[in-house]
Design an enzyme around this catalytic site. Structure first.
Site, PDB file in Angstrom:
ATOM      1  N   GLY A   1       0.829  -1.199   0.000  1.00 52.08           N
ATOM      2  CA  GLY A   1       0.000   0.000   0.000  1.00 52.08           C
ATOM      3  C   GLY A   1       0.856   1.238   0.000  1.00 52.08           C
ATOM      4  O   GLY A   1       2.071   1.193   0.220  1.00 52.08           O
ATOM      5  N   GLN A   2       0.214   2.319  -0.307  1.00 47.40           N
ATOM      6  CA  GLN A   2       0.924   3.587  -0.393  1.00 47.40           C
ATOM      7  C   GLN A   2      -0.050   4.691  -0.026  1.00 47.40           C
ATOM      8  O   GLN A   2      -1.159   4.733  -0.536  1.00 47.40           O
ATOM      9  CB  GLN A   2       1.423   3.780  -1.819  1.00 47.40           C
ATOM     10  N   GLY A   3       0.362   5.534   0.868  1.00 46.57           N
ATOM     11  CA  GLY A   3      -0.538   6.617   1.261  1.00 46.57           C
ATOM     12  C   GLY A   3       0.229   7.901   1.409  1.00 46.57           C
ATOM     13  O   GLY A   3       1.424   7.960   1.103  1.00 46.57           O
ATOM     14  N   GLY A   4      -0.472   8.910   1.864  1.00 50.22           N
ATOM     15  CA  GLY A   4       0.128  10.224   1.971  1.00 50.22           C
ATOM     16  C   GLY A   4       1.324  10.249   2.908  1.00 50.22           C
ATOM     17  O   GLY A   4       2.201  11.090   2.779  1.00 50.22           O
ATOM     18  N   PHE A   5       1.379   9.309   3.835  1.00 49.47           N
ATOM     19  CA  PHE A   5       2.447   9.368   4.822  1.00 49.47           C
ATOM     20  C   PHE A   5       3.584   8.419   4.516  1.00 49.47           C
ATOM     21  O   PHE A   5       4.582   8.415   5.201  1.00 49.47           O
ATOM     22  CB  PHE A   5       1.888   9.068   6.213  1.00 49.47           C
ATOM     23  N   GLY A   6       3.413   7.600   3.506  1.00 47.72           N
ATOM     24  CA  GLY A   6       4.498   6.692   3.170  1.00 47.72           C
ATOM     25  C   GLY A   6       3.997   5.380   2.608  1.00 47.72           C
ATOM     26  O   GLY A   6       2.814   5.196   2.364  1.00 47.72           O
TER      27      GLY A   6
ATOM     28  N   VAL B   1       3.631   1.135   2.595  1.00 50.77           N
ATOM     29  CA  VAL B   1       3.414   0.055   3.548  1.00 50.77           C
ATOM     30  C   VAL B   1       3.897  -1.260   2.937  1.00 50.77           C
ATOM     31  O   VAL B   1       3.564  -1.584   1.793  1.00 50.77           O
ATOM     32  CB  VAL B   1       1.917  -0.068   3.912  1.00 50.77           C
TER      33      VAL B   1
ATOM     34  N   ASP C   1      -8.236  11.641   7.788  1.00 54.97           N
ATOM     35  CA  ASP C   1      -8.081  11.049   6.453  1.00 54.97           C
ATOM     36  C   ASP C   1      -8.868   9.748   6.351  1.00 54.97           C
ATOM     37  O   ASP C   1      -8.387   8.760   5.816  1.00 54.97           O
ATOM     38  CB  ASP C   1      -6.600  10.828   6.144  1.00 54.97           C
TER      39      ASP C   1
HETATM   40  C1  LIG Z   1      -2.335   5.921  -9.063  1.00 53.32           C
HETATM   41  O1  LIG Z   1      -3.537   5.625  -8.398  1.00 53.32           O
HETATM   42  C2  LIG Z   1      -3.954   4.280  -8.523  1.00 53.32           C
HETATM   43  C3  LIG Z   1      -5.293   4.125  -7.860  1.00 53.32           C
HETATM   44  O2  LIG Z   1      -5.354   4.821  -6.656  1.00 53.32           O
HETATM   45  C4  LIG Z   1      -2.903   3.374  -7.905  1.00 53.32           C
HETATM   46  O3  LIG Z   1      -3.287   2.037  -8.103  1.00 53.32           O
HETATM   47  C5  LIG Z   1      -1.575   3.616  -8.578  1.00 53.32           C
HETATM   48  O4  LIG Z   1      -0.576   2.859  -7.957  1.00 53.32           O
HETATM   49  C6  LIG Z   1      -1.201   5.073  -8.494  1.00 53.32           C
HETATM   50  N1  LIG Z   1       0.034   5.305  -9.220  1.00 53.32           N
HETATM   51  C7  LIG Z   1       1.040   5.987  -8.681  1.00 53.32           C
HETATM   52  C8  LIG Z   1       2.250   6.112  -9.528  1.00 53.32           C
HETATM   53  O5  LIG Z   1       0.993   6.484  -7.587  1.00 53.32           O
END
Ligand SMILES: *[C@@H]1O[C@H](CO)[C@@H](O)[C@H](O)[C@H]1NC(C)=O
Ligand SMILES: *[C@@H]1O[C@H](CO)[C@@H](O)[C@H](O)[C@H]1NC(C)=O
Ligand SMILES: *[C@@H]1O[C@H](CO)[C@@H](O)[C@H](O)[C@H]1NC(C)=O
Ligand SMILES: *[C@@H]1O[C@H](CO)[C@@H](O)[C@H](O)[C@H]1NC(C)=O
Ligand SMILES: *[C@@H]1O[C@H](CO)[C@@H](O)[C@H](O)[C@H]1NC(C)=O
Ligand SMILES: *[C@@H]1O[C@H](CO)[C@@H](O)[C@H](O)[C@H]1NC(C)=O
Ligand SMILES: *[C@@H]1O[C@H](CO)[C@@H](O)[C@H](O)[C@H]1NC(C)=O
Ligand SMILES: *[C@@H]1O[C@H](CO)[C@@H](O)[C@H](O)[C@H]1NC(C)=O
Ligand SMILES: *[C@@H]1O[C@H](CO)[C@@H](O)[C@H](O)[C@H]1NC(C)=O
Length: 816
Positions: A507-512, A514, A625
Site C-alpha cells: 500500500g501507499q498513502g500520503g504518509f508513506g 506500507v 483522512d
Molecule cells: C495511481 O492511483 C492508482 C489508484 O489509486 C494506484 O493504483 C496507482 O498505484 C497510483 N500510481 C502511482 C504512480 O501512484
C-alpha cells in the site's frame, strides 16, 4: 370611506405596477420603456444607457432592485448600440428567433439559431438565475443567454471552456467604465491546451495565467468565505465538453465573476451592509502575478506576505535588480547520469508544457529522464477518473520554464539539476504523494487571495492545532511507561521486508509506503515506512507512537511497535490479510462478498472505532483522512480503521503535508477542512458520511459514472432522497436482501453527516445512537451545497436545451 377607497386604488395601482412580467411573446414585443422582471425580482431585462448622455442604448440584464448604478450582467448588442431609442423593440419572430430592432426598423441584434423553424412559436423567459431563455411551447429551451456570456459568469451558469478541444466561450471586458463595447481584455482557456489552462489576455498576449487543471473528470473545490456562504466550484469534462461552473450555498447572496475593463478577473459578492460589491478574490493579485513577469526559472512566491519573484532552487538571479531577466543555473547542467530531479512542492507549474497523454507515472518519469532536453516534469495520478480515460496527466518541459507561481496549495514540479546541486539524500524521484492538484479557475484565485489573510489564518490554524494536540504538551505521564514497548531494529525490518522489496509493497498513502514483513519467529506484520520530511524530533516521535500504541479497540488497527534508524521512521502494525474496504466495495466481482448485513456491520464498526478515537480514548484523536482505503478488513470482515493518529506521529508542524493531503482525498474532506484547514471531530463526521454513502451505494465519491448528470455521489444521494427515491441509491447487488427501514436510516444518517456546516453535523455518539436505534427520531438533513450542481428538477430554471452542442441542464439555486 374615501380613504379606504384610495387605499384600494393604491393597492390596485401597486399590483399592476409590480406584476412582474418575466415573459416575452410573439404577440407582445418589449418596447424601450418596458422591462422584464424575473419571477422573484432578482433580475431585470430591458434597455439602458451606461452614460447619462444617453447617446447609446443597449439591451441588457441587470440586478433588479439594487441601488444605482446598475450592475449589468449581460448585453445583447454591446458592439452595435441603438442610437435612436424611441421605437426600438425586442420581438420574437414567427420562426422563433428574437430580434432587436431600432427606430428605423434595422436589425441591431438577433438570436442566430440557424435552426429551421417548427410550427410552434417560442416565447422567452427571464429566469431568477439571470438566464434569458427562449422556449418552445412544450418547454424545450432553444436558446439561452447563458450560452453567450459577455463579461460575467453567474452562479449555475455552465461556462463552456472548450468543446472538442477548441476554445468556445470567452469573457470579453468592457472597453471602459462606461463603454460596454468589446475591450482588449478577454478571458478564455488556452488555445494550445484548451482542456488544461485558463488565461486572461490583453488582445492576443497572455496577461495572467489563472491556473492549470489536473485533468480529472470532475474536480471541485469548496471555498468558504467569511461572509455567510460557501462557494463550490467545479470543472467537468463530459464527452467533448469541458466546462466550469460555480454555485453558492446558504444565503443565496448575489455573487458573480466578472472581467473588468482593466483586465482584472474578479469574484464579487454583494455586501448588504455596505451596499456595495465586495471583492472576494481577484487576479492578477500581485505585480508578479502578471504573465511571465518573473523571468525564466523564477517564480512568483505567493506564500510570502508580499508576493515577490524568487529563483528556483539551484538557480540564482541574472540581475538582482530586475527579476524579469530571470535566473540561471548555479552549476551548468550536465546531462544523463550526472543529473537528478528534485521535487518543488506547492507550484502552479510553468507554461508551455508538452502534455503527454496516456502515460503511467514511470513512463512519464522515464520520458523526462532519458531526454536531455527535458528540464522538468509534473505528474498527476488521476486514479482512474481522468478525462477521456487517461489515467494520469503527464506534463514535461524542455528549455525555459516560464510563469511559475508558488501557492499555499499547488502541485509538485520535478526539476532537473546537476548532481552536486542535489543533496544526495533528497533524491526524491520516486516519492510521489498521491495528490491530484486541482487548480480550478477560481480556486486558485481564492488560494492566492488567502495570502492577504495569511498571518491571521496561520495563527488561527496554530490555535486549532493546539486545541487538537494540546493535551500532549505534558508528556511526563509517559515516563517509565514505555519500557515494554517494542522498538524493532532496522536490520530486523530489512530482513523482514526483504530490504523493502517492491514485491512486499502492499500500500501507499500520503504518509508513506506500507510493506508486508515477516519478523523472526514468523510473525507477519505491516511495516509503514514514513516518508521523510517529518521534522519531529526523535523523542517526540517515540512519545507519540507510544501514546497511539496504547489505543486499543477492535475497530482500530493495532500499532505494535516502531523503529527509528538515522532519518528513517517506521511503524509496525498488525497485518490484515483481507486488504482494505475499497478493494471489495469498488470491485465488480468482490463486492458480492459484502451483503447488506456485512455492510451494516462495517458501517457500525467504523462508527464505533471513530467514536472511540473521538471520545472514549484518553486522547481525542481526529483522524483527518478517513476513507475506504483506510478501512482494513480482517478475516471476519470486521472493519479496522488504520492510519489514525498520523497527524500526531508525523509531527505537529507538517503544514505542507497536511495542505497537500487535503487535496489528495478531496472527496472526503469537509468544506471547512478542504479550504481552511479547519478540522474538528465534525470533519471526521463528514468523511464518515461520505464513506457510509459509498458503502450503501457501492459508488465511489465523484464516481465517473455519475458525472453526466450529477457532480458526485453526494448530489446524487441528495437528489434521490429529496425525490423520495433513496432506495435507488442502494447497490443493486444488495438491494433485494436488505431491510428497507435499515438502509433508509443509513442513508438519512449519511446525509446528516455530509451537511455543509460543521455545527449541523451530528457527533459520532449521535451517529452511533441513530444507527442502532430503530426508534430514534432523525432530524431532516439540509441540502448540501454540492447538490446545487446539476440538480435536475422540474421547477423553475430547469431546462433541457436543444442546441447543437449537447443536452445540458441549467439550474438555479433558488429554484425550490
Ligand atoms: C495511481 O492511483 C492508482 C489508484 O489509486 C494506484 O493504483 C496507482 O498505484 C497510483 N500510481 C502511482 C504512480 O501512484
Ligand atoms: C438619460 O437616462 C436616464 C435614465 O435612463 C434618465 O433619467 C435621464 O433623464 C436621461 N437623460 C436624457 C437627457 O434623456
Ligand atoms: C413570418 O413573418 C414574415 C413577415 O414578418 C412573413 O413574410 C412570413 O410569411 C411569416 N411566415 C410565417 C410562416 O408565418
Ligand atoms: C447554418 O447551418 C448550415 C447547415 O446546417 C451550415 O451550412 C451553415 O454554415 C450554418 N450557418 C451558420 C451561420 O452557422
Ligand atoms: C496591453 O497591451 C498593450 C500592447 O498591445 C500595451 O500597450 C498595454 O500597456 C497593455 N495593457 C496592460 C494593462 O498591460
Ligand atoms: C472578511 O475578513 C476580512 C479580513 O479578515 C475583513 O476585512 C472583512 O471585513 C471581512 N468581511 C466580512 C463580510 O466579514
Ligand atoms: C438585505 O438585508 C435585508 C434585511 O436583512 C433584506 O430584507 C434584504 O432582502 C437584503 N437584500 C439583499 C439583496 O440580500
Ligand atoms: C491508452 O493506452 C491503452 C493501452 O496502451 C490503449 O488501449 C488506450 O486506447 C489508450 N487511450 C488513449 C486515450 O489513448
Ligand atoms: C526530447 O524532447 C524534445 C522536446 O520535448 C523532443 O522534441 C524530442 O523529440 C525528444 N526526444 C526523444 C528521443 O524523445
Amino acid at each position: 370611506m374615501s380613504m379606504h377607497c384610495s387605499l384600494i386604488f393604491f393597492l390596485l395601482f401597486l399590483t399592476s405596477l409590480c406584476k412582474s412580467d418575466d415573459q416575452l411573446t410573439h404577440a407582445k414585443p418589449l418596447t424601450h420603456s418596458e422591462m422584464l422582471i424575473s419571477m422573484s425580482g432578482k433580475f431585470a431585462l430591458g434597455f439602458f444607457s451606461p452614460t447619462t448622455s444617453n447617446k447609446s442604448f443597449y439591451l441588457g440584464i441587470w440586478y433588479h432592485g439594487m441601488p444605482e448604478p446598475r450592475t449589468i450582467v449581460w448585453i445583447a448588442n454591446r458592439d452595435n448600440p441603438i442610437i435612436t431609442l424611441s421605437s426600438a423593440m425586442l420581438t420574437v419572430t414567427n420562426n422563433s428567433d428574437m430580434v432587436l430592432s431600432d427606430s428605423e426598423g434595422q436589425n441591431i441584434w438577433m438570436t442566430a439559431r440557424n435552426i429551421t423553424a417548427g410550427a410552434a412559436i417560442a416565447h422567452a423567459v427571464l429566469l431568477d438565475s439571470g438566464n434569458f431563455v427562449l422556449r418552445l411551447p412544450d418547454g424545450t429551451g432553444i436558446w439561452q443567454s447563458f450560452d453567450h456570456p459577455t463579461d460575467t459568469i453567474l452562479p449555475s451558469m455552465k461556462f463552456l471552456m472548450s468543446y472538442k478541444a477548441q476554445v468556445v466561450q470567452r469573457l470579453v471586458a468592457w472597453k471602459g467604465p462606461d463603454d460596454p463595447s468589446s475591450g482588449d481584455f478577454s478571458c478564455s482557456s488556452d488555445p494550445s491546451s484548451p482542456n488544461l489552462q485558463f488565461f486572461t489576455w490583453n488582445k492576443t498576449q497572455p496577461y495572467c495565467r489563472i491556473g492549470v487543471e489536473s485533468g480529472m473528470s470532475v474536480s471541485g473545490g469548496t471555498y468558504v468565505t467569511n461572509t455567510s456562504f460557501i462557494l463550490y466550484q467545479t470543472t467537468i469534462y463530459s464527452g467533448d465538453e469541458f466546462y466550469y461552473m460555480f454555485t453558492i450555498s446558504g444565503d443565496p447572496a448575489f455573487t458573480r465573476i466578472m472581467l473588468d475593463y482593466t483586465g482584472k478577473l474578479k469574484f464579487l459578492s454583494w455586501n448588504n451592509h455596505s451596499s456595495s460589491w465586495e471583492i472576494i478574490s481577484e487576479r492578477p493579485a500581485a505585480a508578479c502575478d502578471l504573465y511571465a513577469s518573473c523571468g525564466p526559472f523564477s517564480y512568483c512566491d505567493f506564500t510570502r506576505i508580499i508576493p515577490a519573484c524568487q529563483c528556483l532552487g539551484g538557480f540564482e538571479p541574472v540581475d538582482r535588480t530586475d527579476f524579469s531577466k530571470g535566473c540561471w543555473r548555479k552549476k551548468e547542467l550536465k546531462c544523463g547520469k550526472q543529473s537528478h530531479f528534485v521535487a518543488l512542492p506547492g507550484m502552479m507549474v510553468p507554461d508551455k508544457f508538452l502534455h503527454l497523454q496516456n502515460r503511467s507515472f514511470d513512463e512519464c518519469v522515464a520520458y523526462c529522464s532519458r531526454n536531455c532536453s527535458c528540464m522538468a516534469y509534473a505528474y498527476a495520478n488521476l486514479s482512474g477518473v481522468g478525462a477521456l480515460g487517461d489515467p494520469s496527466r503527464c506534463l514535461v518541459w524542455s528549455e525555459e520554464l516560464t510563469d511559475i507561481k508558488k501557492l499555499l496549495s499547488g502541485e509538485n514540479l520535478y526539476l532537473r539539476l546537476t548532481d552536486s546541486q542535489v543533496e544526495k539524500k533528497s533524491r526524491s524521484l520516486k516519492i510521489v504523494l498521491p495528490i491530484v492538484a486541482f487548480l480550478l479557475l477560481l480556486t486558485s484565485i481564492a488560494l492566492v487571495l488567502m495570502y492577504k489573510n495569511r498571518a491571521g489564518q496561520w495563527r488561527k490554524k496554530e490555535n486549532q492545532k493546539k486545541l487538537v494536540l494540546g493535551y500532549f504538551s505534558t508528556t511526563n505521564e509517559l515516563e517509565g511507561e514505555n519500557t515494554e514497548f517494542p522498538f524493532v531494529s532496522f536490520e530486523d525490518i530489512l530482513s523482514a521486508t526483504n530490504c523493502f522489496a517492491d514485491s512486499n509493497l502492499i500500500g501507499q498513502g500520503g504518509f508513506g509506503k506500507v510493506y508486508k514483513g515477516t519478523l523472526e519467529g514468523g510473525n507477519v506484520v505491516a511495516v509503514k515506512r514514513l516518508s521523510k520530511g517529518s521534522t519531529q524530533g526523535i523523542i517526540e516521535f517515540k512519545n507519540e507512537v507510544v501514546l497511539i500504541a496504547k489505543l486499543q479497540h477492535k475497530n482500530l488497527v493495532r500499532l505494535l511497535g516502531c523503529c527509528i534508524h538515522e532519518d528513517e521512521k517506521l511503524l509496525i502494525y498488525e497485518y490484515l490479510p483481507n486488504k482494505s474496504l475499497d478493494a471489495f466495495l469498488f470491485d465488480s466481482t468482490q463486492r458480492i462478498v459484502l451483503d447488506w448485513l456485512t455492510r451494516f456491520n462495517i458501517i457500525k464498526g467504523i462508527a464505533r472505532g471513530l467514536l472511540y478515537l473521538h471520545q472514549d480514548s484518553r486522547l481525542t484523536i481526529i483522524h483527518r483522512d478517513l476513507k475506504a482505503s483506510n478501512i482494513l478488513l480482517d478475516i471476519r470482515m470486521t472493519p479496522k480503521i488504520s492510519d489514525f493518529g498520523m497527524a500526531r506521529i508525523f509531527g505537529a508542524d507538517q503544514n505542507q503535508a497536511n495542505t497537500t493531503r487535503v487535496v489528495g482525498t478531496y472527496g472526503y474532506m469537509s468544506p471547512e477542512y478542504a479550504m481552511r484547514g479547519a478540522f474538528s471531530v465534525k470533519s471526521d463526521t463528514y468523511s464518515f458520511g461520505v464513506l457510509l454513502l459509498e458503502i450503501v451505494s457501492g459508488l465511489k465519491i465523484s464516481s465517473p459514472h455519475l458525472i453526466t448528470m450529477f457532480s458526485g455521489l453526494i448530489a446524487y444521494a441528495w437528489k434521490l432522497w429529496a425525490d423520495g427515491k433513496a432506495i435507488e441509491l442502494v447497490d443493486t447487488s444488495v438491494v433485494a436482501s436488505c431491510p428497507l427501514n435499515e438502509v433508509l436510516r443509513c442513508i438519512h444518517v449519511g446525509l446528516l453527516c455530509v451537511q455543509d456546516y460543521a455545527n449541523d453535523r451530528p457527533l459520532m455518539s449521535s451517529v452511533m445512537f441513530m444507527l442502532e436505534n430503530e426508534a430514534a427520531l432523525l432530524p431532516a438533513p439540509k441540502q448540501p451545497v454540492y447538490c446545487a450542481l446539476n440538480n435536475r428538477g422540474d421547477g423553475e430554471g430547469s431546462e433541457s436545451m436543444d442546441n447543437s452542442l449537447n443536452v445540458m441542464s441549467i439550474t438555479t439555486l433558488e429554484g425550490r
